[in-house]
Design a protein around this motif. Structure first.
Motif, PDB file in Angstrom:
ATOM      1  N   ILE A 266      95.558  64.148  42.429  1.00 17.88           N
ATOM      2  CA  ILE A 266      95.304  65.514  41.973  1.00 17.88           C
ATOM      3  C   ILE A 266      94.279  65.519  40.838  1.00 17.88           C
ATOM      4  O   ILE A 266      93.338  66.312  40.818  1.00 17.88           O
ATOM      5  CB  ILE A 266      96.615  66.182  41.506  1.00 17.88           C
ATOM      6  CG1 ILE A 266      97.548  66.407  42.699  1.00 17.88           C
ATOM      7  CG2 ILE A 266      96.325  67.520  40.804  1.00 17.88           C
ATOM      8  CD1 ILE A 266      98.932  66.883  42.305  1.00 17.88           C
ATOM      9  N   ALA A 267      94.468  64.608  39.898  1.00 18.33           N
ATOM     10  CA  ALA A 267      93.596  64.579  38.721  1.00 18.33           C
ATOM     11  C   ALA A 267      92.307  63.797  38.955  1.00 18.33           C
ATOM     12  O   ALA A 267      91.314  64.008  38.250  1.00 18.33           O
ATOM     13  CB  ALA A 267      94.355  63.958  37.541  1.00 18.33           C
ATOM     14  N   GLY A 268      92.300  62.908  39.949  1.00 19.88           N
ATOM     15  CA  GLY A 268      91.181  61.992  40.155  1.00 19.88           C
ATOM     16  C   GLY A 268      89.805  62.632  40.250  1.00 19.88           C
ATOM     17  O   GLY A 268      88.891  62.227  39.514  1.00 19.88           O
ATOM     18  N   PRO A 269      89.598  63.621  41.141  1.00 21.84           N
ATOM     19  CA  PRO A 269      88.250  64.184  41.279  1.00 21.84           C
ATOM     20  C   PRO A 269      87.727  64.818  39.990  1.00 21.84           C
ATOM     21  O   PRO A 269      86.560  64.654  39.644  1.00 21.84           O
ATOM     22  CB  PRO A 269      88.431  65.251  42.376  1.00 21.84           C
ATOM     23  CG  PRO A 269      89.611  64.799  43.148  1.00 21.84           C
ATOM     24  CD  PRO A 269      90.525  64.167  42.150  1.00 21.84           C
ATOM     25  N   LEU A 270      88.591  65.534  39.276  1.00 21.42           N
ATOM     26  CA  LEU A 270      88.158  66.184  38.044  1.00 21.42           C
ATOM     27  C   LEU A 270      87.845  65.159  36.954  1.00 21.42           C
ATOM     28  O   LEU A 270      86.844  65.270  36.240  1.00 21.42           O
ATOM     29  CB  LEU A 270      89.227  67.161  37.560  1.00 21.42           C
ATOM     30  CG  LEU A 270      89.538  68.326  38.516  1.00 21.42           C
ATOM     31  CD1 LEU A 270      90.691  69.171  37.974  1.00 21.42           C
ATOM     32  CD2 LEU A 270      88.304  69.184  38.730  1.00 21.42           C
ATOM     33  N   LEU A 271      88.690  64.128  36.822  1.00 18.34           N
ATOM     34  CA  LEU A 271      88.462  63.093  35.811  1.00 18.34           C
ATOM     35  C   LEU A 271      87.222  62.262  36.145  1.00 18.34           C
ATOM     36  O   LEU A 271      86.444  61.896  35.254  1.00 18.34           O
ATOM     37  CB  LEU A 271      89.690  62.193  35.697  1.00 18.34           C
ATOM     38  CG  LEU A 271      90.952  62.854  35.135  1.00 18.34           C
ATOM     39  CD1 LEU A 271      92.122  61.877  35.142  1.00 18.34           C
ATOM     40  CD2 LEU A 271      90.696  63.367  33.716  1.00 18.34           C
ATOM     41  N   ALA A 272      87.028  61.961  37.428  1.00 19.49           N
ATOM     42  CA  ALA A 272      85.854  61.190  37.832  1.00 19.49           C
ATOM     43  C   ALA A 272      84.578  61.975  37.536  1.00 19.49           C
ATOM     44  O   ALA A 272      83.580  61.420  37.051  1.00 19.49           O
ATOM     45  CB  ALA A 272      85.936  60.847  39.312  1.00 19.49           C
ATOM     46  N   GLY A 273      84.597  63.276  37.810  1.00 19.31           N
ATOM     47  CA  GLY A 273      83.443  64.106  37.506  1.00 19.31           C
ATOM     48  C   GLY A 273      83.144  64.167  36.020  1.00 19.31           C
ATOM     49  O   GLY A 273      81.986  64.125  35.602  1.00 19.31           O
ATOM     50  N   HIS A 274      84.217  64.242  35.225  1.00 19.00           N
ATOM     51  CA  HIS A 274      84.032  64.272  33.769  1.00 19.00           C
ATOM     52  C   HIS A 274      83.430  62.956  33.281  1.00 19.00           C
ATOM     53  O   HIS A 274      82.535  62.945  32.424  1.00 19.00           O
ATOM     54  CB  HIS A 274      85.381  64.526  33.094  1.00 19.00           C
ATOM     55  CG  HIS A 274      85.310  64.550  31.601  1.00 19.00           C
ATOM     56  ND1 HIS A 274      84.672  65.557  30.899  1.00 19.00           N
ATOM     57  CD2 HIS A 274      85.785  63.682  30.660  1.00 19.00           C
ATOM     58  CE1 HIS A 274      84.766  65.321  29.605  1.00 19.00           C
ATOM     59  NE2 HIS A 274      85.434  64.186  29.440  1.00 19.00           N
ATOM     60  N   LEU A 275      83.904  61.829  33.835  1.00 17.03           N
ATOM     61  CA  LEU A 275      83.367  60.516  33.460  1.00 17.03           C
ATOM     62  C   LEU A 275      81.887  60.430  33.808  1.00 17.03           C
ATOM     63  O   LEU A 275      81.076  59.932  33.010  1.00 17.03           O
ATOM     64  CB  LEU A 275      84.143  59.413  34.186  1.00 17.03           C
ATOM     65  CG  LEU A 275      83.619  57.980  34.002  1.00 17.03           C
ATOM     66  CD1 LEU A 275      83.694  57.558  32.543  1.00 17.03           C
ATOM     67  CD2 LEU A 275      84.421  57.011  34.884  1.00 17.03           C
ATOM     68  N   ALA A 276      81.508  60.941  34.990  1.00 18.23           N
ATOM     69  CA  ALA A 276      80.108  60.905  35.401  1.00 18.23           C
ATOM     70  C   ALA A 276      79.250  61.780  34.502  1.00 18.23           C
ATOM     71  O   ALA A 276      78.107  61.422  34.189  1.00 18.23           O
ATOM     72  CB  ALA A 276      79.982  61.354  36.855  1.00 18.23           C
TER      73      ALA A 276
END
Length: 400
Positions: A266-276
């Motif tokens: 659930i959190a992965g896509p949003l956190l990955a985008g923030h990291l990028a």
């Protein structure tokens, strides 16, 4: 009625969010449930003697094979019918497949319906997000994409909570319960798709058949993404069975690890985008490969409960989280060739699906021939991620 974008009226904005809800529902049904609900069901299917352990794993691989077929067929289907029509049909197909799987007529029957559910998932994954994003204002497309891909994690988490509850009533009832959930989500999404396939402006000045250039970094990215698919397979298919039967903790305990996997997703896509956004897509991908390598290797070397929980969350987070990172990296590498980005993303997605399907079938064979050696499978997954990280590092060095 024109499909609205974010900078229009409140009414139009509401319609966009109906589209985002439809997209999230599609990813939830096609991937979150149609694929991932099978993982917590696997031990129960074996325990109920529907199919022996040596063949039941192949049914999970059947869905991944169908996913590849669906991803390849999506473009053809969309050329012969409106995207909304195809999307509705695929969600209906997924629902019918759940109903069919409630009755284990034969291995072939079950295999075919699992394959068809994979086709629906592949087509939904390829078509749903682009269909919606094309109608969203550019300034909000990243957020909308994250919301759509979060549907995968919601489906995984739902499968880990709903399946154990339904299993108390029986295996047939569980499949029918999933069919009801899928049907409800299909109804929710039905009128949320745009009335037009894309605004006319989306194709202005874009060549009809643009061919993507293939710089070494892009070719390396295709290889890395495909290898990443191999690394994800052991958790996707065998995690719950490893905990339930391999470690002897039972189906309920296995489902709890699957919930952790879903929460990570659930959190992965949003956190990955923030990291990028903070580090850039290239560095973010290297971090992703390294974290996945560690997480997938954990079950191969230890049965420590805390570490297995960390492993479940991290791999769950990057199962959908790797998608926006690779998509962003493709667009970054082809920043001067925007018309080629769609073709390159299609190539990357196809490579991912091919290696995922091959890995699923191969690992199912190894699992059967090795007498149920789970740790071997996790070791192979970790090795694939190690190679992906190595390829990326060499590509980065060559580009300097």
């Amino acid at each position: 009625m024109r499909y609205a974008v974010f900078n229009q009226s409140e009414r139009g904005s509401f319609q966009v969010w109906r589209g985002v809800l439809a997209g999230a529902s599609a990813s939830l049904v096609g991937i979150g449930l149609a694929r991932f609900a099978y993982t917590p069901l696997l031990p129960a299917i074996i325990g109920a003697h529907w199919f022996p352990a040596s063949t039941a794993a192949y049914l999970g691989a059947a869905n991944l094979g169908g996913y590849l077929a669906g991803a390849l067929a999506a473009g053809v289907l969309a050329r012969h019918a409106r995207a909304a029509t195809v999307l509705r049909a695929m969600m209906v197909l997924a629902t019918v497949a759940f109903i069919a799987c409630a009755f284990p007529v034969s291995f072939l029957w079950f295999f075919v319906w699992r394959f068809l559910s994979g086709i629906s998932g592949g087509a939904l994954m390829v078509l749903a997000a682009p269909t919606i994003i094309a109608h969203v204002a550019p300034s909000r497309r990243g957020f909308a994409s994250g919301a759509i891909f979060t549907g995968i994690g919601l489906g995984i988490a739902a499968s880990g909570t709903i399946v154990p509850l339904l299993l108390r009533h029986g295996l047939t009832e569980t499949w029918l319960g999933l069919a009801i959930v899928s049907l409800l989500l299909t109804v929710v999404a039905w009128n949320g798709w745009p009335s037009q396939d894309a605004p006319a402006s989306a194709h202005v000045n874009e060549p009809r058949h643009a061919k993507a250039p293939s710089p070494p970094a892009l070719r390396a990215l295709f290889v890395e993404y495909a290898l990443n698919a191999v690394g994800l397979v052991p958790h996707m298919i065998f995690l719950v069975d490893f905990v339930a039967r391999g470690l002897g903790k039972g189906v309920d305990a296995g489902a709890q690890y699957w919930v952790l996997y879903g929460l990570g997703a659930i959190a992965g896509p949003l956190l990955a985008g923030h990291l990028a956004d903070r580090a850039g897509f290239g560095p973010a991908l290297r971090v992703a490969y390294l974290l996945q390598l560690i997480a997938v290797a954990i079950p191969a070397v230890t049965s420590n409960t805390s570490l297995l929980m960390v492993s479940s969350v991290l791999v769950g987070a990057f199962t959908p989280g790797i998608v926006p990172l690779v998509l962003g990296r493709v667009n970054e590498l082809l920043a001067h060739h925007p018309a080629a980005q769609k073709g390159a993303w299609s190539n990357a997605t196809t490579g991912f699906a091919v290696l995922q399907a091959l890995a699923a079938y191969g690992m199912s064979f190894l699992f059967s021939s090795s007498g149920g050696d789970y740790r071997l499978l996790f070791g192979i997954g970790a090795g694939a991620l190690a190679v992906a990280l190595t390829v990326d590092l060499f590509a980065a060095l060559r580009s300097k």
